[in-house]
Design a protein around this motif. Structure first.
Motif, PDB file in Angstrom:
ATOM      1  N   SER A 122       9.935   2.753  34.608  1.00  0.00           N
ATOM      2  CA  SER A 122      10.762   3.159  33.628  1.00  0.00           C
ATOM      3  C   SER A 122      12.192   3.214  34.592  1.00  0.00           C
ATOM      4  CB  SER A 122      11.215   4.641  32.728  1.00  0.00           C
ATOM      5  OG  SER A 122       9.929   4.303  31.894  1.00  0.00           O
ATOM      6  N   LEU A 123      13.436   4.561  34.339  1.00  0.00           N
ATOM      7  CA  LEU A 123      14.291   4.824  35.357  1.00  0.00           C
ATOM      8  C   LEU A 123      14.226   6.223  35.417  1.00  0.00           C
ATOM      9  CD1 LEU A 123      16.721   3.558  37.312  1.00  0.00           C
ATOM     10  CD2 LEU A 123      17.840   4.201  34.973  1.00  0.00           C
ATOM     11  N   GLY A 124      14.267   6.105  36.760  1.00  0.00           N
ATOM     12  CA  GLY A 124      15.095   8.237  37.225  1.00  0.00           C
ATOM     13  C   GLY A 124      16.273   8.092  37.762  1.00  0.00           C
ATOM     14  N   CYS A 125      16.483   8.624  37.173  1.00  0.00           N
ATOM     15  CA  CYS A 125      18.437   9.031  37.374  1.00  0.00           C
ATOM     16  C   CYS A 125      18.130   9.916  38.450  1.00  0.00           C
ATOM     17  CB  CYS A 125      18.629   9.249  36.295  1.00  0.00           C
ATOM     18  SG  CYS A 125      18.366   8.217  34.925  1.00  0.00           S
ATOM     19  N   MET A 126      18.045  10.144  38.540  1.00  0.00           N
ATOM     20  CA  MET A 126      18.377  11.972  39.951  1.00  0.00           C
ATOM     21  C   MET A 126      19.331  11.422  40.985  1.00  0.00           C
ATOM     22  SD  MET A 126      15.604  13.603  43.157  1.00  0.00           S
ATOM     23  CE  MET A 126      15.840  12.964  44.397  1.00  0.00           C
ATOM     24  N   SER A 127      19.406   9.661  41.174  1.00  0.00           N
ATOM     25  CA  SER A 127      20.491   9.113  42.507  1.00  0.00           C
ATOM     26  C   SER A 127      22.106   9.156  41.432  1.00  0.00           C
ATOM     27  CB  SER A 127      19.717   7.543  42.654  1.00  0.00           C
ATOM     28  OG  SER A 127      18.836   7.824  43.385  1.00  0.00           O
ATOM     29  N   PHE A 128      21.820   9.088  40.378  1.00  0.00           N
ATOM     30  CA  PHE A 128      22.812   9.570  40.152  1.00  0.00           C
ATOM     31  C   PHE A 128      24.013  10.757  39.955  1.00  0.00           C
ATOM     32  CE2 PHE A 128      21.887   6.833  35.763  1.00  0.00           C
ATOM     33  CZ  PHE A 128      21.847   5.704  36.165  1.00  0.00           C
TER      34      PHE A 128
ATOM     35  N   PHE B 142       0.616  10.310  33.043  1.00  0.00           N
ATOM     36  CA  PHE B 142       1.064  10.686  34.194  1.00  0.00           C
ATOM     37  C   PHE B 142       2.115   9.576  34.814  1.00  0.00           C
ATOM     38  CE2 PHE B 142       0.883  10.026  39.116  1.00  0.00           C
ATOM     39  CZ  PHE B 142       0.604  11.708  39.799  1.00  0.00           C
ATOM     40  N   VAL B 143       3.090  10.602  35.057  1.00  0.00           N
ATOM     41  CA  VAL B 143       4.905   9.990  35.629  1.00  0.00           C
ATOM     42  C   VAL B 143       4.935   9.948  37.157  1.00  0.00           C
ATOM     43  CG1 VAL B 143       7.028   9.591  34.893  1.00  0.00           C
ATOM     44  CG2 VAL B 143       4.967  10.478  32.494  1.00  0.00           C
ATOM     45  N   PRO B 144       4.623   8.843  37.604  1.00  0.00           N
ATOM     46  CA  PRO B 144       4.618   9.090  39.282  1.00  0.00           C
ATOM     47  C   PRO B 144       6.642   8.513  39.425  1.00  0.00           C
ATOM     48  CG  PRO B 144       3.217   7.224  39.159  1.00  0.00           C
ATOM     49  CD  PRO B 144       3.568   7.675  37.434  1.00  0.00           C
TER      50      PRO B 144
ATOM     51  N   ILE C 120       8.850   6.354  37.913  1.00  0.00           N
ATOM     52  CA  ILE C 120      10.359   5.670  37.280  1.00  0.00           C
ATOM     53  C   ILE C 120      10.613   5.674  38.592  1.00  0.00           C
ATOM     54  CG2 ILE C 120       9.788   7.259  35.541  1.00  0.00           C
ATOM     55  CD1 ILE C 120      10.211   9.956  37.120  1.00  0.00           C
ATOM     56  N   PRO C 121      11.036   4.538  39.148  1.00  0.00           N
ATOM     57  CA  PRO C 121      11.844   4.705  40.166  1.00  0.00           C
ATOM     58  C   PRO C 121      13.480   4.744  39.824  1.00  0.00           C
ATOM     59  CG  PRO C 121      10.957   2.290  39.337  1.00  0.00           C
ATOM     60  CD  PRO C 121      10.694   3.421  38.732  1.00  0.00           C
TER      61      PRO C 121
END
Length: 328
Positions: A17-23, A197-199, A274-275
């Motif tokens: 899945s996609l982590g959106c912190m970088s946005f 578990f969501v790394p 979630i990269p």
């Protein structure tokens, strides 16, 4: 893209899945057009599940996701988080029902949805019993505001306490080839109670890739600027291992990032990494990582290149770790 079950929710989400912190600019400037292009690439790759927070850019990440869904007339499965008090001293959390409700409703408004698939408590308010917080989340679920409940950066002991109150669907903690703390009970506890578990940061905040970073050029707003693992002499020591990993990946026709994500996926069928990225091109470097299967020889070589405890420096500075629940 393969799918995996999200805790007890009955929902299936993309295995990556996609982590959106970088946005929100945590690792450098970005804009809405770049975020939209990244979300387009995610859809093309079969990614259905996004991870964000009300804290990311003070709601900017959620706002852009909401704008994208409205513009493209497309609905992702979404996880968001609340409970950290913005503008207060670092580590200040409020897990009371009124505060979490206010923040959840604001997140729903920015996202343009009437519910989210998963809602996490971003950081624990240590003075408030986790049983009480779990009851609040279960109430939100009963009201139809969320489909599943979770916690971020908590300990195995706290997780087991929460699970006595009701089903916990997900736990999100940092986990990667260089951050192995969850192997000391958290991954196992998630499996025991049926939680996913969501790394987060499975790419080691960008170090586990094919391109050298330039820590000396990090902006003051870059999270890594003061992170011990990116400060010399730790950074150079860590890069010796990373370059060996790159050689391993190249010899097999894989990207280094794909290897790092495949490694997390193969730690258990209940893991959904979630990269995060703000770049469509970077996303495509690892989008097929769920297709990689390591041989016994591969596992042996990976263990040699990156043995337990290989990373130089703490994963957080003393200032950055405030609010995280420690258990070892």
């Amino acid at each position: 893209m393969k799918t995996r079950r999200l805790g007890h929710s009955g929902l299936d989400v993309s295995a990556i899945s996609l982590g959106c912190m970088s946005f929100a600019g945590f690792y450098g400037a970005t804009d809405q057009d770049e975020a939209f292009a990244t979300l387009d690439a995610a859809r093309e790759a079969g990614i259905t599940f996004l991870d964000t927070s009300d804290l990311y850019g003070q709601g900017l990440s959620e706002t852009w996701i909401g704008a994208y869904q409205k513009d493209r007339k497309y609905r992702f499965q979404i996880a968001t988080k609340g409970g950290i008090v913005a503008g207060a001293p670092r580590g200040t959390a409020d897990n009371s029902e009124p505060y979490l409700r206010e923040k959840l409703e604001a997140s729903l408004d920015r996202l343009g949805v009437d519910h989210v698939e998963l809602y996490y408590v971003h950081r624990r308010e240590f003075s408030r019993p986790i049983e009480e917080v779990t009851e609040t989340l279960l109430k939100f679920k009963q009201e139809g505001l969320i489909r599943a409940i979770g916690f971020s950066e908590i300990s195995p002991a706290s997780l087991r306490r929460a699970a006595q109150v009701g089903p916990i669907d997900a736990v999100q903690n940092e986990y990667s080839m260089w951050t192995r703390l969850p192997e000391l009970g958290l991954i196992e506890t998630c499996a025991d109670i049926g939680a996913t578990f969501v790394p987060f940061s499975p790419l080691g905040r960008g170090i586990l890739g094919d391109t050298d970073l330039s820590p000396s050029n990090f902006k003051d707003t870059d999270f890594r600027k003061n992170n011990p693992r990116f400060i010399e002499p730790n950074y150079s020591a860590n890069m010796k291992h990373v370059r060996e990993l790159r050689d391993f990946a190249e010899a097999r026709g894989w990207s280094t990032a794909a290897v790092a994500i495949a490694w997390t996926l193969q730690q258990g069928k209940h893991l959904v990494p979630i990269p995060g990225t703000r770049s469509a091109d970077h996303l495509m470097e690892w989008a097929d990582a769920d297709e990689i299967i390591f041989s016994k020889a591969d596992w042996a070589e990976l263990g040699r290149i990156m043995p337990l405890g290989w990373a130089h420096g703490d994963r957080y500075s003393d200032a950055q770790i405030v609010g995280v629940e420690r258990y070892c």
